[in-house]
Enzyme design. Sequence first.
Site, PDB file in Angstrom:
ATOM      1  CG  LEU A 152      -2.121   0.804   1.246  1.00 36.94           C
ATOM      2  CD1 LEU A 152      -3.164   0.390  -0.055  1.00 36.94           C
ATOM      3  CD2 LEU A 152      -2.718   1.263   2.319  1.00 36.94           C
ATOM      4  N   GLY A 153       1.658   1.326  -0.931  1.00 40.59           N
ATOM      5  CA  GLY A 153       2.635   2.328  -1.295  1.00 40.59           C
ATOM      6  C   GLY A 153       1.530   3.517  -2.007  1.00 40.59           C
ATOM      7  CB  ILE A 155       1.201   2.317  -7.283  1.00 42.16           C
ATOM      8  CG1 ILE A 155       2.191   3.229  -7.960  1.00 42.16           C
ATOM      9  CG2 ILE A 155       0.390   1.769  -8.214  1.00 42.16           C
ATOM     10  CD1 ILE A 155       3.063   2.486  -9.031  1.00 42.16           C
ATOM     11  NE  ARG A 175       8.796  -2.776   3.875  1.00 38.55           N
ATOM     12  CZ  ARG A 175       9.660  -1.850   3.415  1.00 38.55           C
ATOM     13  NH1 ARG A 175      11.108  -2.135   3.523  1.00 38.55           N
ATOM     14  NH2 ARG A 175       9.531  -0.862   2.580  1.00 38.55           N
ATOM     15  NE  ARG A 232      10.875  -4.246 -11.409  1.00 44.80           N
ATOM     16  CZ  ARG A 232      10.103  -3.167 -11.758  1.00 44.80           C
ATOM     17  NH1 ARG A 232       9.128  -2.956 -12.565  1.00 44.80           N
ATOM     18  NH2 ARG A 232      11.124  -2.079 -12.042  1.00 44.80           N
ATOM     19  CD  GLU A 261       8.303  -7.609 -17.251  1.00 46.75           C
ATOM     20  OE1 GLU A 261       9.042  -6.591 -17.848  1.00 46.75           O
ATOM     21  OE2 GLU A 261       7.377  -7.746 -16.764  1.00 46.75           O
ATOM     22  CG  HIS A 279       6.413  -4.150 -17.664  1.00 45.31           C
ATOM     23  ND1 HIS A 279       7.523  -4.647 -17.062  1.00 45.31           N
ATOM     24  CD2 HIS A 279       5.844  -3.181 -16.997  1.00 45.31           C
ATOM     25  CE1 HIS A 279       7.953  -3.715 -16.118  1.00 45.31           C
ATOM     26  NE2 HIS A 279       6.872  -2.837 -15.894  1.00 45.31           N
TER      27      HIS A 279
END
Length: 321
Positions: A152-153, A155, A175, A232, A261, A279
């Site tokens: 939950l940063g 973005i 975390r 990622r 990728e 991506h």
Amino acid sequence: MQPVDILMLKAMHPGVMSAVEARFTLHRLDLAPDPEAFFQEIGPRIRGLATGAQAPVDRALIARLPTLEIVASLGVGYDTIDTGAARERGIVVTHTPDVLTDEVADLALGLLLATVRQIPQADRYLRAGHWPRQTYPLTPTLRGRTVGILGLGRIGRAIATRLEGFGVAIAYHGRRRQPGVAYDYHPTLLGLAEAVNVLLVVAPGGPETTGLVDAAVLEALGPQGLVVNVARGSIIDEAALIQALQAGTILGAGLDVFAREPHVPPELIAMEHVVLLPHVGSASVHTRAAMGKLVVDNLTAWFDGRGPLTPVPETPWTTRP
């Protein structure tokens, strides 16, 4: 003032390349006929490096650039850069946060809707001429679901804000619990997976998160579970995901990122209940231009003596060396 030599490992956004060329002396490793000769001749002069996620910056590369001062990366993620090696040398690493937040959040919601309502599959059904013979089968729905956000940063929060408008329950794992956040917090990823049936992956990449979404987490989502990854590819155990999708352990997946990728496992490509994107989370003309400008602005600010604009936490900057 002596011209500053900047290295670019691969071609970047045209706006980035033209802006760097206008302000600095640009060198392109991908255009060098003999990379070894290039490093011997040009390497000692390079003071800045402009790069993206598709061009890793490892300890060996940093060692070949003895006067390197700054690595300006295009993208919010920087797990392909050895920040430890950079920190040891006093090299600052910058990235491009914030300017891509809304674009990636929009794409995440689009990918979630495309996955649950089977939008690409319905498009293919129509184009193949099946509609006159039979209506498209009923699809799953977002109604009544609980969405779990892994990470939950910036973005993740932007995605959650958008999800509120869809009337779904929201939970998250990270975390630590975030102050002032009303969404349900789960101290373990497994606990989050047990409580939700949609898992949106927005965590940073790197060794700490490699394979974090494993077979146990996928099983906990249940047979109606959906996984959407815009972070990622390394965060999900790709083999476990393929097995879960093949066995019906989960219902489907929407993936914008992959472990190797641009190579995508043929098993994923063969599945109809998976939506795959190359991506493109931040890949709009508007946002890539803004990201590119921030790359150049970081380089310009550094070599003007003003310090970096958006350094990563692993290479904090206090005073210019």
